[in-house]
Design a protein around this motif. Structure first.
Motif, PDB file in Angstrom:
ATOM      1  N   ALA A  42      -7.127  25.290  -8.458  1.00 15.78           N
ATOM      2  CA  ALA A  42      -7.303  24.409  -7.298  1.00 15.78           C
ATOM      3  C   ALA A  42      -8.388  23.335  -7.382  1.00 15.78           C
ATOM      4  N   ALA A  43      -8.248  22.445  -8.331  1.00 15.24           N
ATOM      5  CA  ALA A  43      -9.167  21.320  -8.372  1.00 15.24           C
ATOM      6  C   ALA A  43      -8.799  20.374  -7.241  1.00 15.24           C
ATOM      7  N   PRO A  44      -9.784  19.716  -6.646  1.00 19.33           N
ATOM      8  CA  PRO A  44      -9.434  18.757  -5.591  1.00 19.33           C
ATOM      9  C   PRO A  44      -8.551  17.664  -6.186  1.00 19.33           C
ATOM     10  N   PRO A  45      -7.641  17.119  -5.387  1.00 19.08           N
ATOM     11  CA  PRO A  45      -6.759  16.082  -5.912  1.00 19.08           C
ATOM     12  C   PRO A  45      -7.573  14.932  -6.490  1.00 19.08           C
ATOM     13  N   ARG A  46      -7.064  14.373  -7.566  1.00 22.84           N
ATOM     14  CA  ARG A  46      -7.778  13.275  -8.213  1.00 22.84           C
ATOM     15  C   ARG A  46      -8.021  12.154  -7.197  1.00 22.84           C
ATOM     16  N   PRO A  47      -9.237  11.701  -7.079  1.00 24.34           N
ATOM     17  CA  PRO A  47      -9.523  10.700  -6.040  1.00 24.34           C
ATOM     18  C   PRO A  47      -8.931   9.350  -6.425  1.00 24.34           C
ATOM     19  N   ARG A  48      -7.603   9.270  -6.367  1.00 20.44           N
ATOM     20  CA  ARG A  48      -6.921   8.053  -6.772  1.00 20.44           C
ATOM     21  C   ARG A  48      -7.236   6.898  -5.837  1.00 20.44           C
ATOM     22  N   ALA A  49      -7.457   7.264  -4.564  1.00 23.28           N
ATOM     23  CA  ALA A  49      -7.609   6.222  -3.556  1.00 23.28           C
ATOM     24  C   ALA A  49      -8.972   5.530  -3.639  1.00 23.28           C
ATOM     25  N   ARG A  50      -9.855   6.070  -4.503  1.00 23.85           N
ATOM     26  CA  ARG A  50     -11.179   5.447  -4.554  1.00 23.85           C
ATOM     27  C   ARG A  50     -11.024   3.984  -4.983  1.00 23.85           C
ATOM     28  N   PRO A  51     -11.600   3.088  -4.195  1.00 18.86           N
ATOM     29  CA  PRO A  51     -11.407   1.675  -4.505  1.00 18.86           C
ATOM     30  C   PRO A  51     -12.008   1.338  -5.859  1.00 18.86           C
ATOM     31  N   ARG A  52     -11.219   0.635  -6.639  1.00 19.50           N
ATOM     32  CA  ARG A  52     -11.768   0.157  -7.899  1.00 19.50           C
ATOM     33  C   ARG A  52     -12.379  -1.199  -7.657  1.00 19.50           C
ATOM     34  N   ARG A  53     -13.289  -1.582  -8.549  1.00 19.06           N
ATOM     35  CA  ARG A  53     -13.887  -2.907  -8.380  1.00 19.06           C
ATOM     36  C   ARG A  53     -12.942  -3.934  -8.989  1.00 19.06           C
ATOM     37  N   ARG A  96       0.824  -1.214   0.000  1.00 23.49           N
ATOM     38  CA  ARG A  96       0.000   0.000   0.000  1.00 23.49           C
ATOM     39  C   ARG A  96       0.849   1.250   0.000  1.00 23.49           C
ATOM     40  N   GLY A  97       2.073   1.112   0.500  1.00 26.00           N
ATOM     41  CA  GLY A  97       2.951   2.271   0.568  1.00 26.00           C
ATOM     42  C   GLY A  97       3.588   2.604  -0.776  1.00 26.00           C
ATOM     43  N   ILE A  98       3.433   1.734  -1.751  1.00 25.48           N
ATOM     44  CA  ILE A  98       4.065   1.990  -3.055  1.00 25.48           C
ATOM     45  C   ILE A  98       3.132   2.828  -3.921  1.00 25.48           C
ATOM     46  N   PRO A  99       3.633   3.961  -4.439  1.00 24.00           N
ATOM     47  CA  PRO A  99       2.790   4.848  -5.220  1.00 24.00           C
ATOM     48  C   PRO A  99       2.186   4.143  -6.429  1.00 24.00           C
ATOM     49  N   ARG A 100       0.925   4.380  -6.631  1.00 18.90           N
ATOM     50  CA  ARG A 100       0.216   3.704  -7.699  1.00 18.90           C
ATOM     51  C   ARG A 100       0.611   4.242  -9.078  1.00 18.90           C
TER      52      ARG A 100
END
Lengths: 284, 312
Positions: free
Chosen positions: B13-24, A169-173
């Motif tokens: 200032a767009a909010p950071p791209r929600p990269r952390a959103r879980p993908r299916r 999880r610590g590795i940048p995606r």
């Protein structure tokens, strides 16, 4: 003034008390190991003294030589080493892809996997081991090191999965996305981008797998009945028979040598592992 | 990388791209789970389920052909089995004592290590190493300590003038269980200490200071300020320790094999004997089920109570 002095005296007394307590703990924690070392260095004559000495009068390495001379022990150590290396490698090979998925996606599988990590810590092994014994017998894997490797790898897997998941999880995606854009498939990304980046985590997982297998006793006790296939802990326990004081020296020497990998591992991983242990217990 | 540089985010200032959103997860993700899943199902989940099933059968070593379903018969035998109750009682005494002592001693050491003392690094290092030692080696090591003639304990106590005759600690009816408990505390203390130490580092210092100003002594500050803040950590580590201690096998097997006269025969040792010495697979499995039920009941009750207290 008098009040200041009184405070200072009280503080000094408290300090002394703390050091005394710390010393007691140090003695409690250290003396069994010191005694093991001392016993391992003693001659049989000294061992037979009515009033045992703390520090060997004539330290000798004869016990280590004797332990090495025992065919049983050397063979058992070699088998333990083989089993531990194989099960560590197998565990990580099985866990890495799964840990990657668990680190990158969130799904029901994730919750089930994490629950299994916890459940596997809590079950009394007797409930598992009888059935496991019967299953392995079906496959002809009783009295076989292959069977033991499979069992060790499987039972070590949940925790290693957890360790690796945290690390991944610590590795940048972004790095994986770059690989994906360059046309790499998932396996390709995993093998040539993620795995190298995860190398330190993988190393820690390998060491953990090695030590769990090296230290394990109950599965080995039940699966390896034939003396020719027994691992080091089993042979060491058999060493304690009713032969009396004469064999205490070699036994101590052999025990000390069997503890070395664990102690080295511990020295290496101490700092990192402290964090892992705490997370495991508190966030569990 | 290519992706981000090719399409720079809008300047404003767009909010950071929600990269952390879980993908299916897709099908190939499941394929990656498979290598781990197969052995886990085969060598841990299946035996677990099968083990629970065996508890309701008369399975015996070497004659599984005519195994039959006997419903609750094994549990009936269990209720009437004096040896089981005795080992169960010993197991409870062992688990409770070891857990409490691990907590008390671990807390003491954690409090000391939280102070700015000079030998702290040494203590921190030593505090962890019993945990790293293989259980079998720990058992053998302590057998040397407890050895009636060549052991250090008798020598030290004789030198101090506390005993006049050597005690055979592990073969003495009265001393065997306490001797084994000490070893249990020794091996299990590190984990407790480290967890409590981490907990202590999250304890607010301001409250303690305030209490000091109000005139509370060290003991008062510990019980009224520090301890309540450690509640979550305490519940977690004592419950886990209790379960681990209840399931202990290797350590005691090496130290005493359950002797003398069953004085240290923990439930797991009794179940092991029934299964692998006498071949009563079904009966031993029933014992495993019974212990799971009791452990979960105690744990559940304890956890729920703690939760309620925390909410109140």
């Amino acid at each position: 003034m008098a009040a200041v002095t009184a405070t200072r005296v009280r503080r000094a007394a408290a300090r002394t008390g703390q050091y005394a307590a710390l010393l007691c703990y140090l003695v409690f924690l250290a003396f069994p190991l010191v005694w093991l070392l001392s016993t391992a260095l003693k001659t049989p004559q000294e061992m037979a003294l009515l009033d045992p000495t703390w520090i060997p009068l004539e330290p000798t390495l004869a016990n280590f030589a004797a332990a090495f001379g025992e065919q049983d022990l050397v063979g058992a150590a070699r088998r333990s080493l083989t089993v531990a290396v194989c099960s560590a490698v197998l565990t990580v090979l099985l866990a890495l892809p799964a840990a990657y998925v668990l680190a990158r996606y969130r799904s029901v599988v994730n919750r089930i996997a994490m629950s299994w990590v916890l459940v596997s810590q809590v079950f009394p092994f007797i409930l598992v081991i009888i059935a496991l014994f019967m299953i392995l017998r079906q496959f002809g894997l009783v009295n076989s090191l292959v069977g033991l490797v499979l069992v060790h790898a499987t039972w070590c897997l949940p925790f290693v999965l957890w360790m690796l998941r945290g690390y991944l999880r610590g590795i940048p995606r972004v790095l994986e996305e770059a690989a994906a854009v360059d046309g790499a498939g998932r396996w390709r990304t995993l093998v040539s981008v993620v795995a190298p980046l995860a190398a330190p985590g993988v190393a820690a997982a390998l060491m953990f797998g090695f030590i769990s297998s090296w230290n394990e006793f109950l599965f080995a006790l039940i699966l390896l009945k034939d003396p020719g296939v027994q691992t080091l802990p089993l042979v060491l326990v058999a060493f304690t028979g009713p032969e009396g004081v004469a064999r205490l020296g070699p036994l101590a020497a052999a025990s000390l040598m069997a503890a070395v990998p664990s102690l080295v591992f511990f020295a290496f991983i101490q700092r990192r592992f402290r964090g892992g242990l705490v997370d495991g217990a508190v966030k569990g | 990388m290519t992706l981000t540089s090719a399409s720079p985010p809008p300047a404003e200032a767009a909010p950071p791209r929600p990269r952390a959103r879980p993908r299916r997860p897709d099908r190939s993700a499941y394929a990656l789970l498979l290598p781990a899943l197969v052995p886990v199902v085969l060598f841990s989940i299946a035996p677990l389920v099968y083990g629970m099933f065996l508890a309701f059968t008369d399975a015996r070593a070497g004659r599984d052909v005519d195994t039959s379903f006997v419903f609750l018969e094994n549990f009936g035998h269990l209720l009437a089995d004096v040896q089981f109750w005795s080992s169960f009682r010993i197991g409870l005494v062992w688990a409770v004592t070891v857990t409490l002592l691990q907590y008390a001693a671990g807390m003491g050491l954690a409090l000391l290590l939280n102070q700015n003392l000079r030998l702290r690094w040494l203590a921190r290092t030593l505090a962890l190493f019993p945990w790293a030692m293989p259980p079998v080696i720990v058992g053998l090591m302590w057998r040397l300590v407890y050895h009636p003639d060549a052991g250090v304990l008798n020598a030290a106590l004789t030198d101090l003038g506390l005993i006049s005759e050597n005690i055979d600690w592990l073969n003495d009816f009265g001393w065997a269980l306490p001797a084994v408990v000490v070893v249990g505390v020794w091996t299990g203390m590190p984990q407790t200490t480290i967890v409590l130490l981490a907990g202590l580092q999250n304890v607010s210092r301001d409250l303690g200071e305030a209490a000091r100003v109000d005139g509370a002594g060290p003991w008062r500050r510990f019980t009224a300020v520090t301890l309540p803040q450690l509640r979550t950590v305490t519940v977690a580590i004592t419950s886990l320790n209790f379960v681990w201690n209840m399931n202990e096998f290797a350590l005691v097997y090496v130290l005493t094999q359950g002797g003398p006269g069953g004085m240290t025969r923990l439930p797991m040792l009794y179940a092991y004997e029934e299964a692998f010495r006498y071949g009563f697979f079904g009966y031993a499995s029933a014992m495993g089920v019974a212990i799971v039920i009791v452990v979960l009941a105690v744990l559940g009750f304890y956890l729920r109570r703690q939760l309620k207290e925390a909410e109140a």
